[in-house]
Design a protein around this motif. Structure first.
Motif, PDB file in Angstrom:
ATOM      1  N   SER A   1     -37.534  14.475  19.175  1.00 16.09           N
ATOM      2  CA  SER A   1     -37.006  14.727  17.774  1.00 16.09           C
ATOM      3  C   SER A   1     -35.446  15.470  17.960  1.00 16.09           C
ATOM      4  O   SER A   1     -34.909  15.997  17.180  1.00 16.09           O
ATOM      5  CB  SER A   1     -38.042  15.820  17.327  1.00 16.09           C
ATOM      6  OG  SER A   1     -38.122  16.983  18.126  1.00 16.09           O
ATOM      7  N   LYS A   2     -35.151  15.464  19.345  1.00 19.53           N
ATOM      8  CA  LYS A   2     -33.620  15.904  19.399  1.00 19.53           C
ATOM      9  C   LYS A   2     -32.664  14.750  19.389  1.00 19.53           C
ATOM     10  O   LYS A   2     -31.510  14.664  18.819  1.00 19.53           O
ATOM     11  CB  LYS A   2     -33.530  16.676  20.877  1.00 19.53           C
ATOM     12  CG  LYS A   2     -34.032  17.957  20.712  1.00 19.53           C
ATOM     13  CD  LYS A   2     -33.621  18.848  21.878  1.00 19.53           C
ATOM     14  CE  LYS A   2     -33.817  20.323  21.758  1.00 19.53           C
ATOM     15  NZ  LYS A   2     -34.373  20.774  23.233  1.00 19.53           N
ATOM     16  N   THR A   3     -33.286  13.531  19.810  1.00 17.80           N
ATOM     17  CA  THR A   3     -32.231  12.469  19.906  1.00 17.80           C
ATOM     18  C   THR A   3     -32.487  11.566  18.745  1.00 17.80           C
ATOM     19  O   THR A   3     -32.019  10.217  18.506  1.00 17.80           O
ATOM     20  CB  THR A   3     -32.418  11.408  21.235  1.00 17.80           C
ATOM     21  OG1 THR A   3     -33.846  11.166  21.460  1.00 17.80           O
ATOM     22  CG2 THR A   3     -32.091  12.447  22.438  1.00 17.80           C
ATOM     23  N   HIS A   4     -33.732  11.311  18.319  1.00 20.15           N
ATOM     24  CA  HIS A   4     -34.184  10.572  17.238  1.00 20.15           C
ATOM     25  C   HIS A   4     -34.605   9.242  17.640  1.00 20.15           C
ATOM     26  O   HIS A   4     -34.434   8.409  17.144  1.00 20.15           O
ATOM     27  CB  HIS A   4     -33.399  10.625  15.949  1.00 20.15           C
ATOM     28  CG  HIS A   4     -32.984  11.867  15.453  1.00 20.15           C
ATOM     29  ND1 HIS A   4     -33.910  13.030  15.594  1.00 20.15           N
ATOM     30  CD2 HIS A   4     -31.615  12.261  15.494  1.00 20.15           C
ATOM     31  CE1 HIS A   4     -32.817  14.198  14.968  1.00 20.15           C
ATOM     32  NE2 HIS A   4     -31.869  13.685  15.075  1.00 20.15           N
ATOM     33  N   LYS A   5     -34.896   9.211  19.036  1.00 21.25           N
ATOM     34  CA  LYS A   5     -35.228   7.730  19.744  1.00 21.25           C
ATOM     35  C   LYS A   5     -36.738   7.840  19.956  1.00 21.25           C
ATOM     36  O   LYS A   5     -37.346   8.526  20.313  1.00 21.25           O
ATOM     37  CB  LYS A   5     -34.433   7.693  20.906  1.00 21.25           C
ATOM     38  CG  LYS A   5     -32.959   7.719  20.863  1.00 21.25           C
ATOM     39  CD  LYS A   5     -32.269   6.335  20.431  1.00 21.25           C
ATOM     40  CE  LYS A   5     -30.871   6.083  20.242  1.00 21.25           C
ATOM     41  NZ  LYS A   5     -30.333   6.663  19.197  1.00 21.25           N
ATOM     42  N   ILE A   6     -37.113   6.530  19.525  1.00 24.90           N
ATOM     43  CA  ILE A   6     -38.752   6.310  20.035  1.00 24.90           C
ATOM     44  C   ILE A   6     -38.840   6.267  21.433  1.00 24.90           C
ATOM     45  O   ILE A   6     -38.067   5.733  22.298  1.00 24.90           O
ATOM     46  CB  ILE A   6     -38.990   4.995  19.418  1.00 24.90           C
ATOM     47  CG1 ILE A   6     -39.061   5.016  17.945  1.00 24.90           C
ATOM     48  CG2 ILE A   6     -40.646   4.621  20.014  1.00 24.90           C
ATOM     49  CD1 ILE A   6     -39.421   3.904  17.422  1.00 24.90           C
ATOM     50  N   VAL A   7     -39.811   7.013  22.011  1.00 25.75           N
ATOM     51  CA  VAL A   7     -39.963   7.190  23.554  1.00 25.75           C
ATOM     52  C   VAL A   7     -41.183   6.537  23.987  1.00 25.75           C
ATOM     53  O   VAL A   7     -41.676   6.203  25.152  1.00 25.75           O
ATOM     54  CB  VAL A   7     -39.912   8.539  24.139  1.00 25.75           C
ATOM     55  CG1 VAL A   7     -38.400   9.324  23.804  1.00 25.75           C
ATOM     56  CG2 VAL A   7     -40.840   9.682  23.254  1.00 25.75           C
ATOM     57  N   GLY A   8     -42.052   6.071  22.782  1.00 25.76           N
ATOM     58  CA  GLY A   8     -43.444   5.489  23.341  1.00 25.76           C
ATOM     59  C   GLY A   8     -43.966   4.992  22.004  1.00 25.76           C
ATOM     60  O   GLY A   8     -43.871   5.597  20.907  1.00 25.76           O
TER      61      GLY A   8
END
Lengths: 519, 98
Positions: free
Chosen positions: A166-173
């Motif tokens: 939620s800091k980069t708004h990128k999916i991590v999994g």
């Protein structure tokens, strides 16, 4: 005497239907399978309705088969009902209409501890082979946000639990869940684990470090209820179909099955859907709401799992949230439009507080303003267009204000560091595209955001800097706003996103309370 | 000469109709996206995605479905209610989606 007559009638009806069924058993069981594979995850395995309406001979009486056929073909706009044209053969759609209009609501199909044990699947045999820290870049595991992506059809390749930094708004999994993910719960004691429950009552245990499911178990046919104990050692899962709940250990091994039935506030003995289940930082207990019996049960996590039953809580209980270090539980009651405060120490009702029309508190929200702890409750219903968000003083247990909002609401989001309490408007017209923001101090709606799609389940990031909202149905994205400027900062694509769950919740227990010390 | 005249005429129509993306977006939301999605379709859906498709192709296909010169039980019904303006707006909107 009355009871005996009732049993006899049920028996006779059962025998009669057995005779009627005998001739068409094959076809009926095929149709049942088709129903299970396409409809049951939303409409309920017993045809009694779940997150979608009941579809049986009673509820569909008098409906035009042609209209029902087109509804199945095209789906229903502004709802989760997908178009089945091209997915099911026309002959099957026609047969389904006939089957639905002639099938009564079914008795609870059994799902025993044996069935559960048989359904346990192990994907990672040796958990010591899992990495010792996250294999992706993240400052703190609390920054994880999990989204229940339902998938357009509530099943298949689109159904996933999706985890975002939620800091980069990128999916991590991404974890494939087979059917629609509904609830994501985090282990409060060990940041490695999360549990995902689907609408068909499977629980996936997820290793958040490697973003892999390590095991899964099916705990029933339908029902989202799931809780994790404060020490992370126990889980409890409850079902709509059948009417039971189960306590499991953290290896997903079922330990005790609990039948959900009791005397409701009107004096009737009823079998009950499982409402919310919640673990609390206050004690080694679970609390479970029996929807139809109107009772809240407190289960002690010790030998034999003894149960304290709190009766006459309300008519049709649903969800709840915690306050005061987890000692007080605020339970919503649909049918009498109240929220009931329960003391989990004395295991007694503290007070019944007025809510709005059909209270559905979602995860609830609580914020400290000028020394007062204010609880925020959303309300589903739209009685006489009197749509409000309820605010209670949780110290004195009294109503502070019923704040007018533009429609029915389902879930509030708050964060100690963010200025607004966000609520999702769900009334089925253009308003469903919006969320409204309530200023914590003035307790007034100060802004309406058009999110696009069907906007629901707002959630703040663990640091309170960003507000995540699902733009579901045809929207197919999670939209991220800056909590202060309310400018859109990101959009994350996925199929039919619904519930959003920040791992930050394990720190603040209820959204809006301090992330630094338990309040 | 005739051809030129027709194309000028067509041009003026299309500029008068200055296909509105916003109108296209709202029409697509209620008519198309249930099956075809906005940017992509469901991983499970049997429907083709429309995002980023050629605008002229989309217009032609929608007119054919509407006028029943291209047959599909479901598309003939759904496109049946669309005006030329709707079709322009929808095609314009979807062709710009990525």
């Amino acid at each position: 005497m009355k009871k005996i007559i009732k049993v006899n009638q049920t028996l006779m009806a059962g025998v009669a239907s057995l005779f009627l069924l005998a001739g068409t058993v094959q076809a009926k069981s095929d149709m049942h399978q088709l129903y299970e594979d396409n409809c049951a995850s939303c409409h309920g395995s017993d045809h009694g309705g779940y997150i979608a309406p009941a579809i049986n001979s009673e509820t569909l009486k008098g409906r035009s088969p042609t209209a029902l056929r087109s509804l199945i073909m095209t789906g229903s706009f502004e709802t989760l009902m997908p178009p089945f044209y091209g997915r099911l053969k026309d002959a099957d759609i026609r047969a389904m209409v006939k089957y639905l209009q002639s099938t009564p609501k079914q008795n609870n199909p059994p799902w025993t501890i044996k069935d559960m044990k048989k359904s346990l699947k192990i994907y990672v045999k040796d958990e010591s082979t899992l990495p010792s820290k996250p294999i992706y870049q993240i400052d703190s595991m609390d920054d994880l946000i999990g989204v229940a992506a339902r998938g357009k059809y509530g099943r298949g390749n689109g159904s996933k639990a999706i985890f975002i930094n939620s800091k980069t708004h990128k999916i991590v999994g991404e974890i494939d869940t087979g059917t629609a993910a509904h609830i994501i719960d985090f282990d409060p004691a060990n940041s490695r684990w999360a549990y995902v429950k689907t609408d068909t009552a499977e629980i996936y245990k997820v290793d958040l470090f490697s973003m892999k499911a390590v095991r899964s178990i099916k705990t029933g046919y339908n029902g989202p209820a799931l809780g994790v104990s404060r020490d992370g050692k126990y889980l409890m899962a409850g079902s709509f179909v059948p009417h039971n709940a189960v306590i499991l250990n953290s290896d997903l091994e079922p330990l005790k099955l609990i039948e959900l039935e009791g005397v409701d506030p009107d004096g009737k003995m009823v079998s009950s859907d499982s409402g919310m289940i919640i673990g609390t930082p206050f004690a080694d207990i679970f609390a479970i709401a029996l929807e139809n019996a109107g009772q809240v049960w407190v289960v002690d996590l010790k030998d034999g799992f003894p149960i304290t039953k709190i009766k006459n809580v309300g008519r049709h209980l649903h969800d709840a949230f915690l306050t005061h270090k987890g000692r007080k539980l605020m339970v919503a009651s649909y049918d009498d439009s109240i929220v009931i405060a329960i003391d989990l120490k004395t295991r007694k009702i503290i007070k019944k507080l007025k809510a709005g029309c059909v209270p559905h508190v979602g995860g609830g929200a609580a914020v400290k303003v000028n020394g007062r702890t204010l609880g925020f409750g959303t309300n589903f219903g739209t009685c006489n267009n009197n749509t409000v968000v309820s605010v209670w003083d949780l110290d004195k247990m009294e109503v502070v204000k019923q704040i007018p909002v533009s429609g029915g609401t389902e879930s509030p989001a708050a964060h100690a560091n963010a200025p607004y309490v966000a609520v999702d408007i769900i009334t089925k017209d253009r308003r469903a595209r919006t969320i409204q923001l309530i200023d914590k101090k003035s307790l007034k709606v100060v802004k309406t955001l058009d999110v696009g799609g069907h906007a629901y389940f707002p959630e703040y990031s663990a640091d309170g800097k960003f507000l995540y909202v699902s733009a579901g149905y045809a929207g197919d994205e999670v939209v991220v706003f800056d909590s202060f400027s309310l400018k859109k900062v990101a959009s994350i694509q996925m199929e039919s996103p619904a519930g959003i769950f920040s791992r930050g919740r394990v720190k603040y227990m209820t959204r809006g309370l301090s992330p630094d010390e338990m309040e | 000469m005739k051809l030129l005249f027709i194309s000028v005429f067509l041009l003026s129509i299309s500029s008068v109709q200055a296909a509105s993306i916003y109108a296209g977006k709202s029409k697509a939301a209620v008519v198309c996206s249930q099956c075809h999605g906005v940017r992509t379709t469901s991983a499970e859906a049997p429907f083709p995605p429309l995002a980023g498709r050629d605008k002229e192709y989309l217009k032609m296909a929608l007119r054919q479905y509407r006028d029943k010169t291209r047959l599909s039980e479901i598309m003939n019904n759904i496109a049946g209610s669309l005006t030329d303006k709707d079709i322009n707006n929808i095609a314009n909107y979807y062709s710009r989606q990525k």
